[in-house]
Design an enzyme around this catalytic site. Structure first.
Site, mmCIF file in Angstrom:
data_model
loop_
_atom_site.group_PDB
_atom_site.id
_atom_site.type_symbol
_atom_site.label_atom_id
_atom_site.label_comp_id
_atom_site.label_asym_id
_atom_site.label_seq_id
_atom_site.Cartn_x
_atom_site.Cartn_y
_atom_site.Cartn_z
ATOM 1 N N PHE A 227 119.435 7.519 8.722
ATOM 2 C CA PHE A 227 120.715 8.149 9.344
ATOM 3 C C PHE A 227 121.642 8.228 8.310
ATOM 4 O O PHE A 227 122.781 7.282 8.312
ATOM 5 C CB PHE A 227 121.119 6.812 10.317
ATOM 6 N N SER B 240 119.235 13.659 11.580
ATOM 7 C CA SER B 240 118.971 14.669 12.423
ATOM 8 C C SER B 240 120.244 15.868 12.229
ATOM 9 O O SER B 240 119.701 16.908 12.789
ATOM 10 C CB SER B 240 118.876 14.176 13.685
ATOM 11 N N CYS C 147 125.926 -1.051 14.941
ATOM 12 C CA CYS C 147 127.371 -0.916 15.253
ATOM 13 C C CYS C 147 127.710 -1.026 16.744
ATOM 14 O O CYS C 147 128.937 -0.451 17.278
ATOM 15 C CB CYS C 147 127.634 0.285 14.674
HETATM 16 N N1 SAH Z 1 124.932 5.721 7.097
HETATM 17 C C1 SAH Z 1 126.070 6.668 7.262
HETATM 18 C C2 SAH Z 1 126.513 6.583 8.452
HETATM 19 C C3 SAH Z 1 125.323 6.782 9.863
HETATM 20 S S1 SAH Z 1 125.935 7.356 11.271
HETATM 21 C C4 SAH Z 1 127.101 6.611 6.193
HETATM 22 O O1 SAH Z 1 127.186 5.708 5.368
HETATM 23 O O2 SAH Z 1 127.926 7.451 6.256
HETATM 24 C C5 SAH Z 1 124.697 7.847 12.275
HETATM 25 C C6 SAH Z 1 123.862 8.912 11.622
HETATM 26 O O3 SAH Z 1 122.835 9.021 12.519
HETATM 27 C C7 SAH Z 1 124.597 10.226 12.150
HETATM 28 O O4 SAH Z 1 124.878 10.970 10.807
HETATM 29 C C8 SAH Z 1 123.913 11.147 13.069
HETATM 30 O O5 SAH Z 1 123.584 12.277 12.894
HETATM 31 C C9 SAH Z 1 122.451 10.376 12.583
HETATM 32 N N2 SAH Z 1 121.468 10.294 13.860
HETATM 33 C C10 SAH Z 1 121.767 9.906 15.110
HETATM 34 N N3 SAH Z 1 120.565 9.747 15.615
HETATM 35 C C11 SAH Z 1 119.348 10.227 15.024
HETATM 36 C C12 SAH Z 1 118.118 10.352 14.884
HETATM 37 N N4 SAH Z 1 117.331 9.838 16.124
HETATM 38 N N5 SAH Z 1 117.520 10.654 13.903
HETATM 39 C C13 SAH Z 1 118.116 10.786 12.812
HETATM 40 N N6 SAH Z 1 119.510 10.875 12.552
HETATM 41 C C14 SAH Z 1 120.286 10.508 13.802
#
Ligand code: SAH
Length: 395
Positions: A227, A250, A339
């Site tokens: 993520f 994703s 979160c």
């Molecule tokens: N760690 C990041 C913030 C994460 S926010 C930072 O430091 O900036 C959550 C992220 O999860 C988003 O970018 C979203 O696109 C992604 N996301 C949501 N569901 C997902 C999934 N099932 N698989 C992969 N990515 C996902």
């Protein structure tokens, strides 16, 4: 000013200065206040309790602003709250290594429904209540006076606004249209922020301190950043000497910006891969391939939007963390976050204990992560506490 009267026995939370009054707690309102209008909240004996924004479209019928009857909620009241919040962030920006942070955090800064994020010379605001919508001209004026920003862009989130009967927005409020990528620095690392099309207001500045903490462990390590969004944990790990980092998300746009951020920081020659995939699928793929990592970051989106979703969300967190634990080399580190405001730290620890049992691993909590000081928690509004995480040593 219109009076809104609380039902008998409903004043305790108000006296404790909780800023929300639910629609079930008030008597039918006489005089039809407009949505967003400031009203006087009275107890059943018709005594003054507080001033607040009224909204008959929302589950939260009144958002309380001021408990002192002699302090009217006028333009100066809003200007004062904005000034106080902005002044409270000055030291975050003082050393010149960081020029992005949250300036105003809604109820926690006594401005229910207003979020303002600073991206170098640009501001992104989210206006999530009709009361705050009505107050925006004076708030914009005060922000302009204090910060002389190049632009103020309204990036209000669709779902929260719908609860208040507001339309989605994505418009310039002041100044000139910001560039497609606004350049910012966080702890000396450069990021491009796509305010208009990125997630939230463009960046997750709530992870600023946690990225630094994690980076302390990265030297010489093979890191998996799940993520990843635009690479906060990835870039901090590379900066601190990780030998290999894999980022998984994703969102194609997030990974495009991440690649741009790799270039901006001169990390093109490091060992880095970005994989566009569902994390749940990708982790199983790594497992089937026998891939292992020294450090894994799990920073998923909010799994529990409300308390009623907590059981289901707990299972999802448990599955995700079990998979993460299984992909670590012995003695490796899992930096795992939630979160979801509905999940508190104690529950999150319990979920990780279950995940460890299921994974057949021993887990030690070595550090607790929280939201940083520009996302303060107001004592009378515990709902403002949402980001928590644990750094786990896994054997
Ligand atoms: N760690 C990041 C913030 C994460 S926010 C930072 O430091 O900036 C959550 C992220 O999860 C988003 O970018 C979203 O696109 C992604 N996301 C949501 N569901 C997902 C999934 N099932 N698989 C992969 N990515 C996902």
């Amino acid at each position: 000013m219109i009076d809104v009267v609380l039902k008998k026995g409903k004043e305790k939370a108000v006296l404790h200065r909780h800023p929300w009054v639910f629609s079930g707690a008030i008597e039918p309102v006489k005089g039809k206040p407009a949505n967003g209008e400031i009203i006087r909240l009275l107890n059943a004996k018709k005594e003054f309790l507080a001033y607040g924004f009224y909204n008959d479209q929302s589950r939260v019928a009144v958002r309380l602003l001021e408990w002192d009857e002699n302090t009217p909620v006028d333009d100066n009241w809003f200007r004062d709250k904005v000034r106080t919040a902005v002044a409270g962030r000055a030291h975050i920006l003082a050393d010149g290594r960081t020029d992005t942070c949250r300036l105003i955090f809604s109820e926690s800064d006594y401005l229910p429904g207003l979020i303002v994020d600073k991206y170098a010379g640009h501001l992104a605001v989210q206006v999530l209540t009709s009361g705050m919508q009505a107050a925006m001209p004076v708030i914009i004026d005060e922000l302009n006076t204090l910060l002389k920003s190049e632009s103020i862009f309204d990036k209000s989130d669709a779902t929260s606004r719908a609860h208040e009967g507001l339309e989605t927005t994505n418009v310039l409020l002041a100044g000139n249209q910001p560039p497609e990528l606004v350049m910012v620095k966080e702890n000396g690392i450069a990021y491009g922020i796509n305010i208009a099309e990125g997630q939230k207001s463009g960046f997750y500045c709530d992870q600023r301190e946690n990225r630094l903490t994690l980076a302390n462990y990265a030297r010489g390590k093979k890191v998996l950043d799940c993520f990843s969004y635009t690479g906060g944990f990835t870039l901090n790990s590379l900066q601190n000497g990780a030998v290999q980092v894999t980022s998984v998300d994703s969102s194609a746009l997030a990974l495009e910006t991440l690649q741009e951020n790799i270039r901006l920081n001169g990390f093109e020659d490091t060992k880095h891969d970005a994989i566009k995939s569902d994390v749940n699928v990708q982790l199983r793929k790594f497992r089937d391939e026998g891939e292992k990592f020294d450090i894994i970051v799990l920073d998923p989106p909010k799994y529990a939007p409300s308390r009623s979703a907590l059981d289901r969300a707990s299972r999802a967190y448990k599955d995700l963390n079990r998979l993460g634990m299984q992909l670590l080399n012995s003695g490796g580190l899992l930096a795992t976050f939630s979160c979801s405001g509905a999940m508190d730290m104690e529950t999150f620890k319990q979920v990780l204990a279950w995940a460890a049992l299921d994974a057949g691993k021993q887990v030690q909590f070595v550090h607790q992560f929280h939201q940083p000081e520009d996302h303060p928690v107001r004592a009378s509004f515990p709902e403002g506490e949402y980001l928590k995480g644990l750094l786990c040593r896994v054997w």
